[in-house]
Design an enzyme around this catalytic site. Structure first.
Site, PDB file in Angstrom:
ATOM      1  N   GLY A  11       0.277  -1.129  -0.389  1.00 54.45           N
ATOM      2  CA  GLY A  11       0.161   0.281  -0.235  1.00 54.45           C
ATOM      3  C   GLY A  11       0.590   1.113   0.069  1.00 54.45           C
ATOM      4  O   GLY A  11       1.478   1.397   0.533  1.00 54.45           O
ATOM      5  N   VAL A  24      18.348   8.457  -1.765  1.00 54.60           N
ATOM      6  CA  VAL A  24      18.671   8.919  -2.739  1.00 54.60           C
ATOM      7  C   VAL A  24      19.712   9.871  -2.562  1.00 54.60           C
ATOM      8  O   VAL A  24      20.757   9.667  -3.212  1.00 54.60           O
ATOM      9  CB  VAL A  24      17.536   9.633  -4.448  1.00 54.60           C
ATOM     10  N   ARG A  72       1.559  -4.334  -6.041  1.00 59.60           N
ATOM     11  CA  ARG A  72       1.622  -6.261  -5.146  1.00 59.60           C
ATOM     12  C   ARG A  72       1.835  -7.202  -6.262  1.00 59.60           C
ATOM     13  O   ARG A  72       1.764  -7.482  -7.419  1.00 59.60           O
ATOM     14  CB  ARG A  72      -0.008  -6.631  -4.584  1.00 59.60           C
ATOM     15  N   ASP A 103       4.511  -5.395   6.179  1.00 53.39           N
ATOM     16  CA  ASP A 103       5.024  -6.394   6.522  1.00 53.39           C
ATOM     17  C   ASP A 103       4.354  -7.017   5.547  1.00 53.39           C
ATOM     18  O   ASP A 103       6.077  -8.741   5.515  1.00 53.39           O
ATOM     19  CB  ASP A 103       3.237  -6.694   8.284  1.00 53.39           C
ATOM     20  N   GLY A 104       4.044  -7.448   4.252  1.00 50.24           N
ATOM     21  CA  GLY A 104       4.373  -8.133   3.210  1.00 50.24           C
ATOM     22  C   GLY A 104       5.774  -7.983   2.651  1.00 50.24           C
ATOM     23  O   GLY A 104       6.063  -8.853   2.682  1.00 50.24           O
ATOM     24  N   THR A 126       3.600   2.499   5.661  1.00 44.65           N
ATOM     25  CA  THR A 126       2.096   1.663   5.752  1.00 44.65           C
ATOM     26  C   THR A 126       1.528   3.116   7.185  1.00 44.65           C
ATOM     27  O   THR A 126       1.976   3.364   7.701  1.00 44.65           O
ATOM     28  CB  THR A 126       2.163   0.750   6.152  1.00 44.65           C
ATOM     29  N   ASP A 128      -1.163   2.165   8.196  1.00 46.89           N
ATOM     30  CA  ASP A 128      -1.702   1.409   9.042  1.00 46.89           C
ATOM     31  C   ASP A 128      -0.867   0.727  10.779  1.00 46.89           C
ATOM     32  O   ASP A 128      -1.279   1.027  11.340  1.00 46.89           O
ATOM     33  CB  ASP A 128      -2.647   0.110   8.991  1.00 46.89           C
ATOM     34  N   ASP A 130       1.221  -0.522  11.676  1.00 46.70           N
ATOM     35  CA  ASP A 130       1.088  -1.648  12.367  1.00 46.70           C
ATOM     36  C   ASP A 130       1.935  -2.955  12.489  1.00 46.70           C
ATOM     37  O   ASP A 130       2.136  -4.230  12.530  1.00 46.70           O
ATOM     38  CB  ASP A 130      -0.238  -3.080  11.422  1.00 46.70           C
ATOM     39  N   ARG A 172      -6.576  -1.797   8.645  1.00 50.80           N
ATOM     40  CA  ARG A 172      -6.226  -3.802   8.633  1.00 50.80           C
ATOM     41  C   ARG A 172      -6.483  -4.142  10.534  1.00 50.80           C
ATOM     42  O   ARG A 172      -7.987  -4.081  11.228  1.00 50.80           O
ATOM     43  CB  ARG A 172      -5.611  -4.140   7.852  1.00 50.80           C
ATOM     44  N   LYS A 214     -26.223  14.570  25.723  1.00 49.01           N
ATOM     45  CA  LYS A 214     -25.203  14.342  24.406  1.00 49.01           C
ATOM     46  C   LYS A 214     -25.813  13.541  23.419  1.00 49.01           C
ATOM     47  O   LYS A 214     -25.965  12.506  23.623  1.00 49.01           O
ATOM     48  CB  LYS A 214     -24.138  13.979  25.375  1.00 49.01           C
TER      49      LYS A 214
HETATM   50  P1  ADP Z   1       2.889  -4.726   2.564  1.00 44.03           P
HETATM   51  O1  ADP Z   1       4.204  -4.449   2.171  1.00 44.03           O
HETATM   52  O2  ADP Z   1       2.185  -3.097   2.339  1.00 44.03           O
HETATM   53  O3  ADP Z   1       1.953  -5.163   3.271  1.00 44.03           O
HETATM   54  P2  ADP Z   1       1.421  -6.715   0.356  1.00 44.03           P
HETATM   55  O4  ADP Z   1       1.434  -7.882   2.226  1.00 44.03           O
HETATM   56  O5  ADP Z   1       0.699  -6.878  -0.106  1.00 44.03           O
HETATM   57  O6  ADP Z   1       1.647  -5.182   0.977  1.00 44.03           O
HETATM   58  O7  ADP Z   1       2.762  -7.622  -0.183  1.00 44.03           O
HETATM   59  C1  ADP Z   1       3.530  -6.450  -0.773  1.00 44.03           C
HETATM   60  C2  ADP Z   1       4.192  -7.390  -1.674  1.00 44.03           C
HETATM   61  O8  ADP Z   1       4.988  -7.878  -1.251  1.00 44.03           O
HETATM   62  C3  ADP Z   1       3.112  -8.172  -2.555  1.00 44.03           C
HETATM   63  O9  ADP Z   1       3.129  -8.607  -3.490  1.00 44.03           O
HETATM   64  C4  ADP Z   1       4.294  -9.567  -2.816  1.00 44.03           C
HETATM   65  O10 ADP Z   1       4.835  -8.952  -3.918  1.00 44.03           O
HETATM   66  C5  ADP Z   1       5.455  -9.164  -1.159  1.00 44.03           C
HETATM   67  N1  ADP Z   1       4.995 -10.513  -0.123  1.00 44.03           N
HETATM   68  C6  ADP Z   1       3.887 -10.386   0.056  1.00 44.03           C
HETATM   69  N2  ADP Z   1       4.158 -11.239   1.110  1.00 44.03           N
HETATM   70  C7  ADP Z   1       5.403 -12.397   1.152  1.00 44.03           C
HETATM   71  C8  ADP Z   1       6.028 -13.188   1.242  1.00 44.03           C
HETATM   72  N3  ADP Z   1       5.535 -13.858   2.789  1.00 44.03           N
HETATM   73  N4  ADP Z   1       6.463 -13.720   0.800  1.00 44.03           N
HETATM   74  C9  ADP Z   1       7.430 -13.010  -0.224  1.00 44.03           C
HETATM   75  N5  ADP Z   1       6.794 -12.144  -0.623  1.00 44.03           N
HETATM   76  C10 ADP Z   1       6.254 -11.836   0.292  1.00 44.03           C
END
Ligand code: ADP
Length: 323
Positions: A11, A24, A72, A103-104, A126, A128, A130, A172, A214
């Site tokens: 995101g 940079v 993503r 996190d992802g 992010t 969030d 989170d 989330r 209120k």
């Molecule tokens: P965020 O980073 O905001 O949490 P996402 O969870 O959508 O967003 O993760 C972003 C991208 O990171 C995903 O589209 C994917 O390419 C990669 N990704 C997410 N989770 C994993 C995972 N467990 N292993 C490898 N790549 C991941």
């Protein structure tokens, strides 16, 4: 390390651009080459990689979103996808990565290191908030201010009509946007996933407020804490109180970054570049963050092991002040 790539993933969040600019310019000042990778891991797989200079990041500090675009990318979660990404880094001569995301994105960066020994530093971006290892993530402060401004507007009209409103915000599974905006915006009730309040108690609180005269209540609801329409229906059925629902949605994601997010972006960027610059073995595998107003770094694995940030103190203050 003398050559790094930078990408934004997952995101988007206000402050990402300020962070790209800082990475940079600080890296160039340290005589490193910097490559911008478009659309996160997708760009790494497809070879959308371009060298950046000081001019490439002009006039972006004040913009929300991300000039590098974000995506993503399912393919990146496979070993084949990661192999392509690692191969392209070799082709372009990129030694390590700055990954701005949540996190992802960090899990992806760790997997890339575990499978193909690609070093990286993750910068938390992010709205969030989170990620438990850091007090704040880039974009959170701006998003909370956006929510606050919406609450202020809603208050004017709700008070004039003696109406209540459920304001649903993003986050989330994390209640931080709701909690911080709720406390700062004087919401009467704050509903977050970390502190479930039974619907009977919500109705009772509203009845008590009504008895006190209120009538205009703002209930701030984190998206992970329940369904706004269901809560609205139950409140109307159980109390007869007129209540509306407002879902703020993606307006929370955009906007010019706040001072706090821009300063955080610069501080995190400097630590990330310093880590990569000092990494002669090409083994860095860390996230950066902020704890008690100090910039910190730690291994991805340690960061993932941390859970809930707590904020018990803020929640308790809000409960006292909102009643
Ligand atoms: P965020 O980073 O905001 O949490 P996402 O969870 O959508 O967003 O993760 C972003 C991208 O990171 C995903 O589209 C994917 O390419 C990669 N990704 C997410 N989770 C994993 C995972 N467990 N292993 C490898 N790549 C991941």
């Amino acid at each position: 390390m003398r050559s790094i790539g930078i990408l934004t993933s997952g995101g988007d969040a206000p402050g990402m651009n300020a962070c790209i600019r800082a990475v940079v310019r600080y890296a160039l000042q340290k005589d490193m080459r910097v490559y911008g990778i478009e659309k996160g891991y997708e760009g790494l797989i497809n070879g959308n990689i371009k060298e950046m200079d000081r001019r490439s990041v002009s006039d972006i500090i004040q913009r929300g979103g991300t000039v590098l675009k974000t995506a993503r990318c399912k393919e990146f979660t496979t070993v084949e996808g990661m192999k392509k990404a690692a191969y392209n880094m070799k082709v372009f001569g990129v030694d390590g990565l700055v990954v701005i995301g949540g996190d992802g994105s960090f899990r992806g960066a760790k997997d890339l290191f575990d499978n193909f020994k690609v070093p990286s530093v993750g910068i938390p971006g992010t709205i969030d908030n989170d990620l438990a290892y850091t007090d704040y993530t880039l974009g959170f402060d701006t998003a909370v201010n956006t929510v606050l401004s919406a609450i202020n507007n809603l208050r004017d009209t709700m008070t004039s009509h003696d109406l209540a409103n459920i304001v649903e915000v993003m986050g989330r599974h994390c209640g931080d946007i709701a909690l911080f905006a709720g406390l700062a915006g004087g919401a009467e009730i704050i509903l977050i996933p970390e502190k479930k309040i039974p619907i009977d108690e919500i109705c009772e609180n509203l009845r008590v407020n009504q008895a006190k005269g209120k009538l205009s209540n703002i209930i701030i609801l984190a998206e992970g804490a329940g369904n706004a329409e269901e809560i609205q229906e139950t409140i109307i059925k159980e109390t007869g109180i007129q209540i509306r629902t407002t879902r703020l949605g993606h307006i929370q994601r955009g906007g010019t970054p706040s001072m706090a997010d821009r300063i955080l972006a610069a501080r995190l960027a400097v630590r990330a570049v310093d880590l990569l610059h000092a990494d002669k073995e090409k083994t860095v595998n860390k996230v950066v963050g902020i704890k008690n107003n100090k910039i910190i770094d730690e291994d991805y694995a340690d960061a993932f092991a941390k859970t809930n940030k707590g904020h018990e103190d803020l929640y308790n203050i809000a409960k006292i002040l909102c009643s």
